[in-house]
Design a protein around this motif. Structure first.
Motif, PDB file in Angstrom:
ATOM      1  N   ILE A 185      10.619  34.750  -5.068  1.00 12.19           N
ATOM      2  CA  ILE A 185      10.592  36.123  -5.591  1.00 12.19           C
ATOM      3  C   ILE A 185       9.737  36.160  -6.849  1.00 12.19           C
ATOM      4  CG2 ILE A 185      11.991  38.018  -6.538  1.00 12.19           C
ATOM      5  CD1 ILE A 185      14.288  36.980  -4.708  1.00 12.19           C
ATOM      6  N   GLU A 186       8.702  36.967  -6.827  1.00 13.89           N
ATOM      7  CA  GLU A 186       7.743  37.035  -7.935  1.00 13.89           C
ATOM      8  C   GLU A 186       8.080  38.121  -8.957  1.00 13.89           C
ATOM      9  OE1 GLU A 186       5.172  34.954  -8.425  1.00 13.89           O
ATOM     10  OE2 GLU A 186       5.619  33.816  -6.604  1.00 13.89           O
ATOM     11  N   CYS A 187       8.713  39.198  -8.519  1.00 15.74           N
ATOM     12  CA  CYS A 187       8.968  40.331  -9.413  1.00 15.74           C
ATOM     13  C   CYS A 187      10.193  40.081 -10.290  1.00 15.74           C
ATOM     14  CB  CYS A 187       9.163  41.601  -8.602  1.00 15.74           C
ATOM     15  SG  CYS A 187      10.623  41.573  -7.553  1.00 15.74           S
ATOM     16  N   GLY A 188      10.349  40.919 -11.289  1.00 15.81           N
ATOM     17  CA  GLY A 188      11.532  40.855 -12.125  1.00 15.81           C
ATOM     18  C   GLY A 188      12.778  41.229 -11.330  1.00 15.81           C
ATOM     19  N   VAL A 189      13.887  40.607 -11.662  1.00  9.73           N
ATOM     20  CA  VAL A 189      15.153  40.852 -10.975  1.00  9.73           C
ATOM     21  C   VAL A 189      16.201  41.192 -12.027  1.00  9.73           C
ATOM     22  CG1 VAL A 189      16.986  39.801  -9.593  1.00  9.73           C
ATOM     23  CG2 VAL A 189      14.583  39.283  -9.088  1.00  9.73           C
ATOM     24  N   LEU A 190      16.913  42.272 -11.796  1.00 11.54           N
ATOM     25  CA  LEU A 190      17.999  42.676 -12.681  1.00 11.54           C
ATOM     26  C   LEU A 190      19.319  42.379 -11.988  1.00 11.54           C
ATOM     27  CD1 LEU A 190      19.130  44.133 -15.193  1.00 11.54           C
ATOM     28  CD2 LEU A 190      18.893  46.279 -13.907  1.00 11.54           C
ATOM     29  N   MET A 191      20.172  41.636 -12.664  1.00 12.74           N
ATOM     30  CA  MET A 191      21.513  41.350 -12.142  1.00 12.74           C
ATOM     31  C   MET A 191      22.514  41.864 -13.163  1.00 12.74           C
ATOM     32  SD  MET A 191      23.119  37.685 -11.129  1.00 12.74           S
ATOM     33  CE  MET A 191      24.692  37.530 -10.368  1.00 12.74           C
ATOM     34  N   ILE A 192      23.349  42.784 -12.716  1.00 14.31           N
ATOM     35  CA  ILE A 192      24.377  43.345 -13.587  1.00 14.31           C
ATOM     36  C   ILE A 192      25.722  43.005 -12.960  1.00 14.31           C
ATOM     37  CG2 ILE A 192      25.290  45.417 -14.672  1.00 14.31           C
ATOM     38  CD1 ILE A 192      22.532  46.718 -14.190  1.00 14.31           C
ATOM     39  N   GLU A 193      26.572  42.375 -13.740  1.00 14.73           N
ATOM     40  CA  GLU A 193      27.889  42.015 -13.217  1.00 14.73           C
ATOM     41  C   GLU A 193      28.967  42.329 -14.238  1.00 14.73           C
ATOM     42  OE1 GLU A 193      28.888  37.516 -13.627  1.00 14.73           O
ATOM     43  OE2 GLU A 193      26.756  37.583 -13.136  1.00 14.73           O
ATOM     44  N   GLY A 194      30.156  42.596 -13.728  1.00  8.66           N
ATOM     45  CA  GLY A 194      31.312  42.776 -14.592  1.00  8.66           C
ATOM     46  C   GLY A 194      31.921  41.426 -14.907  1.00  8.66           C
ATOM     47  N   ASP A 195      32.351  41.238 -16.130  1.00  6.80           N
ATOM     48  CA  ASP A 195      32.904  39.931 -16.511  1.00  6.80           C
ATOM     49  C   ASP A 195      34.221  39.618 -15.799  1.00  6.80           C
ATOM     50  OD1 ASP A 195      34.530  41.698 -17.941  1.00  6.80           O
ATOM     51  OD2 ASP A 195      34.532  40.500 -19.761  1.00  6.80           O
ATOM     52  N   LYS A 196      34.819  40.625 -15.161  1.00  9.70           N
ATOM     53  CA  LYS A 196      36.066  40.402 -14.418  1.00  9.70           C
ATOM     54  C   LYS A 196      35.879  40.747 -12.941  1.00  9.70           C
ATOM     55  CE  LYS A 196      38.848  41.180 -18.457  1.00  9.70           C
ATOM     56  NZ  LYS A 196      39.824  41.984 -19.143  1.00  9.70           N
ATOM     57  N   GLY A 197      34.661  40.658 -12.485  1.00 10.74           N
ATOM     58  CA  GLY A 197      34.356  41.096 -11.132  1.00 10.74           C
ATOM     59  C   GLY A 197      34.380  40.008 -10.087  1.00 10.74           C
ATOM     60  N   TYR A 236      33.200  47.008  -9.015  1.00 10.70           N
ATOM     61  CA  TYR A 236      32.712  48.314  -8.572  1.00 10.70           C
ATOM     62  C   TYR A 236      32.021  49.083  -9.697  1.00 10.70           C
ATOM     63  CZ  TYR A 236      35.448  47.080  -4.548  1.00 10.70           C
ATOM     64  OH  TYR A 236      35.949  46.408  -3.463  1.00 10.70           O
ATOM     65  N   LEU A 237      31.003  48.491 -10.269  1.00  7.32           N
ATOM     66  CA  LEU A 237      30.296  49.104 -11.393  1.00  7.32           C
ATOM     67  C   LEU A 237      29.704  50.462 -11.020  1.00  7.32           C
ATOM     68  CD1 LEU A 237      28.435  45.919 -12.674  1.00  7.32           C
ATOM     69  CD2 LEU A 237      30.529  46.935 -13.597  1.00  7.32           C
ATOM     70  N   HIS A 238      29.192  50.582  -9.812  1.00 10.36           N
ATOM     71  CA  HIS A 238      28.580  51.835  -9.378  1.00 10.36           C
ATOM     72  C   HIS A 238      29.583  52.984  -9.320  1.00 10.36           C
ATOM     73  CE1 HIS A 238      30.228  50.004  -5.805  1.00 10.36           C
ATOM     74  NE2 HIS A 238      30.127  51.141  -5.163  1.00 10.36           N
ATOM     75  N   MET A 239      30.866  52.652  -9.237  1.00 13.77           N
ATOM     76  CA  MET A 239      31.886  53.696  -9.221  1.00 13.77           C
ATOM     77  C   MET A 239      32.582  53.826 -10.569  1.00 13.77           C
ATOM     78  SD  MET A 239      33.355  53.324  -5.303  1.00 13.77           S
ATOM     79  CE  MET A 239      34.747  52.437  -5.788  1.00 13.77           C
ATOM     80  N   ASP A 240      32.723  52.723 -11.281  1.00 14.58           N
ATOM     81  CA  ASP A 240      33.462  52.743 -12.542  1.00 14.58           C
ATOM     82  C   ASP A 240      32.621  53.196 -13.731  1.00 14.58           C
ATOM     83  OD1 ASP A 240      35.733  51.894 -11.209  1.00 14.58           O
ATOM     84  OD2 ASP A 240      35.439  49.782 -11.715  1.00 14.58           O
TER      85      ASP A 240
END
Length: 136
Positions: A67-79, A115-119
Motif C-alpha cells: 500500500i503506497e498511499c496514506g492510511v488512517l486507522m482510528i480505534e477506540g481504546d476499549k474496542g 462502534y465509533l461511527h455510531m458513538d
C-alpha cells in the motif's frame, strides 16, 4: 435494549443509542405458522463466504506493505482490537501489521469502543476529513 447494555462488559463500552440502532438494523421479525411472533438476526451470507479462504499472515503483511498511499486507522481504546488482539501472539501480530504500513496515521480515542461511527460520528468525520486534507 437496557438488558443488552447492562450485560456488556465495562471493558467494551457501547452507548444505548448504538445498541438500539444495531438491534433495529439487524433483527427481523418472524411469524411462524401458528402466528407466533419472534425475532431472529439478519445474516449476511456474503460476509461468511469471504471467510472460506483466509490469507496467511505473511500474505496479509505483504499486501499491507504494497500500500503506497496514506492510511488512517482510528480505534477506540476499549474496542474490538483490544479484546480480539489481547493475547501476546495476537498483539504482536497486530503491532507487526501496523508497522508494515509505509504511511500509517494511528489515532486512538480514549474511552471509546468499537462502534465509533455510531458513538462519535461527528468526531470521526472531522478526523477523516482532516486526514484527507493532508493527503496529496
Amino acid at each position: 435494549v437496557t438488558k443488552v447494555h447492562s450485560s456488556l462488559s465495562k471493558e467494551s463500552p457501547i452507548k444505548i443509542s448504538s445498541i438500539e440502532t444495531l438491534l433495529k438494523e439487524n433483527l427481523k421479525q418472524v411469524i411462524d405458522s401458528n402466528n407466533e411472533v419472534s425475532f431472529t438476526w439478519r445474516y449476511d451470507y456474503q460476509a461468511k463466504l469471504r471467510n472460506l479462504v483466509s490469507p496467511s499472515e505473511e500474505q496479509v503483511v505483504e499486501v499491507i506493505k504494497s500500500i503506497e498511499c496514506g492510511v488512517l486507522m482510528i480505534e477506540g481504546d476499549k474496542g474490538f482490537l483490544k479484546t480480539r488482539y489481547s493475547s501476546p501472539t495476537k498483539s504482536k501480530q497486530l503491532d507487526n501489521r501496523k508497522k508494515s504500513f509505509k504511511n500509517l496515521k494511528l489515532i486512538v480515542l480514549e474511552d471509546q469502543g468499537h462502534y465509533l461511527h455510531m458513538d462519535v460520528p461527528n468526531l470521526l468525520a472531522h478526523l477523516i476529513l482532516e486526514f484527507i486534507s493532508t493527503q496529496s
